[in-house]
Every structure is written in structure tokens, then in C-alpha cells.
Design an enzyme around this catalytic site. Structure first.
Site, PDB file in Angstrom:
ATOM      1  N   PHE A 181      34.475 -43.412 -17.577  1.00  0.00           N
ATOM      2  CA  PHE A 181      34.320 -43.670 -19.016  1.00  0.00           C
ATOM      3  C   PHE A 181      32.862 -43.585 -19.475  1.00  0.00           C
ATOM      4  CE2 PHE A 181      37.952 -45.949 -17.288  1.00  0.00           C
ATOM      5  CZ  PHE A 181      38.977 -45.451 -18.079  1.00  0.00           C
ATOM      6  N   LEU A 182      31.962 -43.064 -18.628  1.00  0.00           N
ATOM      7  CA  LEU A 182      30.539 -43.105 -19.009  1.00  0.00           C
ATOM      8  C   LEU A 182      30.289 -42.306 -20.282  1.00  0.00           C
ATOM      9  CD1 LEU A 182      28.792 -40.268 -18.400  1.00  0.00           C
ATOM     10  CD2 LEU A 182      29.158 -40.958 -16.066  1.00  0.00           C
ATOM     11  N   ALA A 290      31.114 -41.848 -40.652  1.00  0.00           N
ATOM     12  CA  ALA A 290      31.517 -40.495 -41.070  1.00  0.00           C
ATOM     13  C   ALA A 290      30.370 -39.527 -40.815  1.00  0.00           C
ATOM     14  CB  ALA A 290      31.879 -40.512 -42.550  1.00  0.00           C
ATOM     15  N   CYS A 298      33.921 -33.578 -23.820  1.00  0.00           N
ATOM     16  CA  CYS A 298      35.088 -34.419 -23.524  1.00  0.00           C
ATOM     17  C   CYS A 298      36.112 -34.460 -24.646  1.00  0.00           C
ATOM     18  CB  CYS A 298      34.628 -35.827 -23.154  1.00  0.00           C
ATOM     19  SG  CYS A 298      33.769 -35.851 -21.561  1.00  0.00           S
TER      20      CYS A 298
END
Ligand SMILES: NC(=O)c1ccc[n+]([C@@H]2O[C@H](COP(=O)([O-])OP(=O)(O)OC[C@H]3O[C@@H](n4cnc5c(N)ncnc54)[C@H](O)[C@@H]3O)[C@@H](O)[C@H]2O)c1
Length: 481
Positions: A181-182, A290, A298
Site C-alpha cells: 500500500f506504499l 478537486a 497504480c
């Protein structure tokens, strides 16, 4: 009788005192990292820092040559120093030779790329396959192969079958999956101090080897009075955690970008809207800014591969919304070109605007600050569109110039922010580097030909730029502060 492992009640577990002492009793396993890109290089270097003996392998001999002499081939804050320290300590080595890898490692982490296939939305698993089939025939003792790459659900089972085909059964080689999850830009911190570990395992041996392989992470946490949550689960869930997490993050970003579209149509201000939404703990303020949308190596390819895999499994309907998430994201890139046309007084026809004769400074090339990664970068995608529309574009990025040049060799690259904006008719801030966020609009105003700015990340102080005489356009914000 063969009981399923992990037992169904395993769920969320901390390594207990018993498992801790069991793993503490065993030697720390020797670790290899297969693929030394953004993920693998960071892991190899950080796990040496945690005290493990580590060997990194890559098919890219230039990358290995750099790492061997202490040069990190990517930009990741803090990694250089840790690499040098651990090379000097003799705990960290790199090679291109799989025999050496097989001989050295007790636990082998697969960290190779899983890009989008050229012929569709699925993940290209050929790098994973080559990594496994290059390693396994050389193995001569029991060891654990752990997937860290982001893969479609079902890949770990397939890797297990591949291992079965290429290794003698008596070696008892096992497979596990532990997704990663890095975040680039924070990778050192994320690897040394992960917010959770997910361990997809089938046997107590694989479980204990994975705990041993992470003992350094737990030990560091103890010294800092922290806990590292560990989720022990089956292969499919472990694989799905990663793709589900990325689908959720992409959806959150596209949600606020959809709100930006509505604000643009209605005169609302999405920055204030996001702020107000974020105060609700159930929503939270992270990933609610936004802008030009998500990119990188990813999120875009992972949400597409997830849809493709769900379709194969007969669950395509469940993820149909991700198609919309992708479309919203792509529309933000076009929006910047529309704003450029509007600011420069050019009409936007069916083929886009004609920006011939306009000089545009693009500040930012990487997909976010803190990295040199330009893969599927919104900044570069927009730059390409501006250049195609006929604009003369000058790009500057603090860390991503080399990679940007490889992607778009025909553009003009400036040595500095000042050089990029000199004589520009329009400045577009497309990556939220601090250098741009805190730039002095008065000083930059003296360099440009026209004081017009597009704030693609809503990261500039709109009031300050307006006072300095700039015509300002943000994403989903009214034209006046
Ligand atoms: N970059 C991130 O922030 C990040 C975060 C979490 C997960 N991931 C996942 O991790 C995986 C790797 O991503 P990355 O960004 O590090 O990719 P990358 O392209 O930077 O690195 C992959 C490396 O693998 C090497 N390689 C390819 N085939 C090989 C082989 N057969 N043997 C040895 N090395 C080989 C390549 O040369 C390259 O150096 C992907 O599945 C990605 O989705 C990445």
C-alpha cells in the site's frame, strides 16, 4: 484431516506474544526482492535498514549497476542515504543472477510490474510469470514466494500452480500474497511504518515465515509504542484488499471531481464544498481535493484490471461504476484544455481548440509531488493535448524532467520555473510541488507575456494571484475569489 488455513476466525490479528516469541526464536530469514523498481528498490533498501540480509534482483542491469554503487534509480525522499548506509554495512546486495537469488533467499518477494495490457483493460501478468519461472528452477531448499505486486484476484493460485510445474514437490516451496500500500513520495515511511499488513496464506508455516520476514517492522513499532495491525486471510481476500482500496480511492477522487463539474455548471466553489464535506468524519477530507484527477502507475490501471477481472468472474455489473470513475477522471484532463482556450480567447471546436501562436508554461510533469514518476501522469497527458492543439509548450518539473523527456521528447524543457514562464501567455500548474504552490505571483508576473494562470490542483492562493493581476482559473471554482 486438513483444516483450512488461516482459520475463518483469524480475521484481524496482532502478532500475539506467542507468535512474536516463536518468530523471535527463529533466525531472521534472508530476503530477496524480485524487481527493484519503485516498490522493490524501496523494500530492499528499507528491509536492510530493519536489519535483514537482503538481495535485490532485476533484469535491468543498468538499474542494478546504479543500486550497487549507491545510486537510487528513482526519486524517493530519504532513500539515497539509507541505501548508502546499508551497502556500507554489508547487509544489502544487488544482482541480475537468479541462481544467486535462489541460493540466498528464504523468503522471495515478487515486486515486478503488472501494467495494463496493450490489447485491453486487464493486467499484464507476463512479468510475474517470468519472475517465477526464472527463480523456481534454481531453488534447492524450502522457501516462501510472496507476491507484493498488485494483481487480479486468482493470481496467487495461478502462481502456486506455476511453482508446482517448475519445482520438485519434495522441496515444499510455498506461496503467499501480501499486497503493498506504499505511496510514492512517502514510501520510506510507509514501508518502515505500514498502517497495516495483509497476509494471504494457506499454512501456519507460510504465516510464521511472513511474520519473521516482518519482525523488523514489529520491533520498530514496539520501540515507538505503536501497533501494526495484521490481517491474516486467504489468497483471494488478500489480492482483493489492494484492488478494492485503489477502487475506493479512485472513486473518492472522481466523486469530488464530479462535484467540480457540477460547481462549474452552477457557480459553486468545490474547494469550499470539499472543506465542508471533509469535516464529516464519515467522509473525511483526504483524497477530496478537486483537480486534474488521478494518475500514476497504480490507480488508472488497477481500476481497469479490476473491472476486467470482475467481468471474467461474472461480476462485471458490480464494478460498472468504475467505468464512470475513469471517464470523470479523463474529462478533467480535457477541462484544462477548455480553460486554456477560454483564457486565451480561442474557440473550442469539435476537434478542440487551435492554440497556435500561444506560448504555454506547464509547471509539473509528475503524477504528484514527491516523485519522479510520470507514468499516466495527468500533467503530461494535458501537456500532450496542449501541444497537439498547436501551443508552444515549455515544461518544468523539479524531479520529473528526465522521465518526462523520455515520454515526450519533442517538447521544450526549461531549466527552472522562471525559464519556463518567461514570455508565456498562460501558466498551467499541473503538479502541486511546493515550489509552485508558494511561488511569488508578483515575481512571476514580471516574467510572463500575459498574466493568466490555470491552477490544475486548486493549490494556489486564488486571492493572492488575483491581487497580483493574474486572470485565475481553478478546477470547479468561480473565477473570482
Ligand atoms: N509504485 C507504487 O507506488 C506501488 C505501490 C503499491 C503497489 N505497487 C505495485 O507494485 C508492482 C511494481 O510496481 P513499481 O511501480 O515498482 O513498478 P516498476 O516498473 O517501477 O518496477 C518493476 C521492476 O521489475 C523489473 N522486472 C521486470 N521483470 C522482471 C523479472 N523477470 N525479474 C526481475 N525484475 C523484473 C523491472 O525491470 C522494474 O525495475 C506493480 O504491481 C504495482 O501495481 C506499486
Amino acid at each position: 484431516m486438513n483444516l483450512p488455513y488461516p482459520p475463518p476466525q483469524a480475521g484481524l490479528t496482532q502478532p500475539t506474544a506467542a507468535t512474536q516469541s516463536a518468530t523471535a526464536a527463529s533466525q531472521r530469514p534472508r530476503l530477496t526482492f524480485i524487481g527493484t523498481g519503485y516498490l522493490g528498490a524501496t523494500y530492499a533498501i528499507c528491509f536492510a535498514e530493519l536489519g535483514y540480509d537482503v538481495l535485490g534482483v532485476d533484469v535491468d542491469s543498468a538499474k542494478i549497476a546504479k543500486l550497487t554503487v549507491g545510486e537510487v534509480p528513482i526519486h524517493e525522499p530519504g532513500l539515497d542515504e539509507i541505501l548508502k548506509r546499508n551497502l556500507a554495512a554489508g547487509r544489502l546486495h544487488f544482482t541480475t543472477d537468479y541462481r544467486e537469488v535462489a541460493d540466498f533467499g528464504d523468503v522471495h518477494f515478487i515486486c515486478v510490474g503488472t501494467p495494463q495490457r496493450a490489447d485491453g483493460m486487464s493486467a499484464d501478468l507476463s512479468y510475474v510469470e517470468t519472475a517465477v519461472t526464472s527463480l523456481v528452477p534454481h531453488l534447492t531448499r524450502k522457501s516462501l514466494i510472496v507476491g507484493k505486486s498488485t494483481v487480479p484476484v486468482g493470481t496467487a493460485e495461478w502462481v502456486e500452480q506455476l511453482v508446482g510445474k517448475h519445482a520438485p514437490a519434495e522441496l515444499g516451496i510455498e506461496v503467499a500474497w501480501s499486497p503493498e500500500f506504499l505511496q510514492e513520495g512517502f514510501a520510506v515511511e510507509d514501508v518502515l511504518r505500514p498502517n497495516r499488513l495483509v497476509l494471504g496464506v494457506k499454512t501456519p508455516w507460510a504465516h510464521s515465515m511472513l511474520l519473521a520476514a516482518h519482525k523488523g517492522v514489529f520491533d520498530l513499532a514496539v520501540t515507538e509504542d505503536r501497533e501494526v495491525p495484521v490481517v491474516v486471510t486467504d489468497f483471494a481476500t488478500a489480492e482483493l484488499v489492494k484492488t478494492a482500496a485503489n477502487a475506493f480511492l479512485a472513486t473518492k477522487i472522481s466523486f469530488i471531481n464530479a462535484m467540480a463539474e457540477v460547481c462549474e455548471a452552477s457557480g459553486g466553489d468545490v474547494s469550499q464544498l470539499a472543506r465542508a464535506l471533509g469535516y464529516d468524519d464519515r467522509i473525511g477530507k483526504k483524497f477530496l481535493r478537486a483537480g486534474v484527477g488521478f494518475g500514476g502507475a497504480c490507480l488508472p490501471k488497477d481500476i481497469r484490471a479490476f473491472q476486467a477481472r470482475a467481468q471474467e468472474l461474472g461480476a462485471g455489473e458490480a464494478l460498472r461504476f468504475l467505468h464512470e470513475v475513469d471517464l470523470i477522471n479523463q474529462r478533467r484532463r480535457t477541462r484544462v484544455v477548455q480553460l486554456a482556450a477560454e483564457l486565451l480567447g480561442r474557440t473550442y471546436g469539435p476537434a478542440g481548440p487551435d492554440l497556435t501562436g500561444q506560448r504555454i508554461a506547464v509547471l509539473g510533469a509528475t503524477f504528484k509531488p514527491g516523485t519522479d514518476d510520470v507514468r499516466d501522469s495527468p500533467a503530461l497527458s494535458i501537456t500532450r493535448k496542449l501541444a497537439r492543439a498547436g501551443a508552444e509548450v515549455a515544461v518544468y518539473d523539479p524531479k520529473g524532467m528526465e522521465n518526462a523527456r523520455c515520454e515526450l521528447p519533442d517538447l521544450e524543457y526549461a531549466e527552472s520555473m522562471a525559464d519556463a514562464v518567461r514570455n508565456a501567455d498562460l501558466v498551467c500548474v499541473l503538479t502541486a510541488w511546493e515550489e509552485f504552490r508558494y511561488a511569488d505571483p508578483h515575481a512571476l508576473g514580471d516574467l510572463v507575456h500575459g498574466r493568466r494562470v490555470i491552477d490544475g490542483l486548486n493549490c494556489l492562493d486564488q486571492a493572492m494571484w488575483t491581487v497580483a493581476g493574474w486572470e485565475y482559473r481553478g478546477m470547479g471554482r468561480p473565477t473570482t475569489a
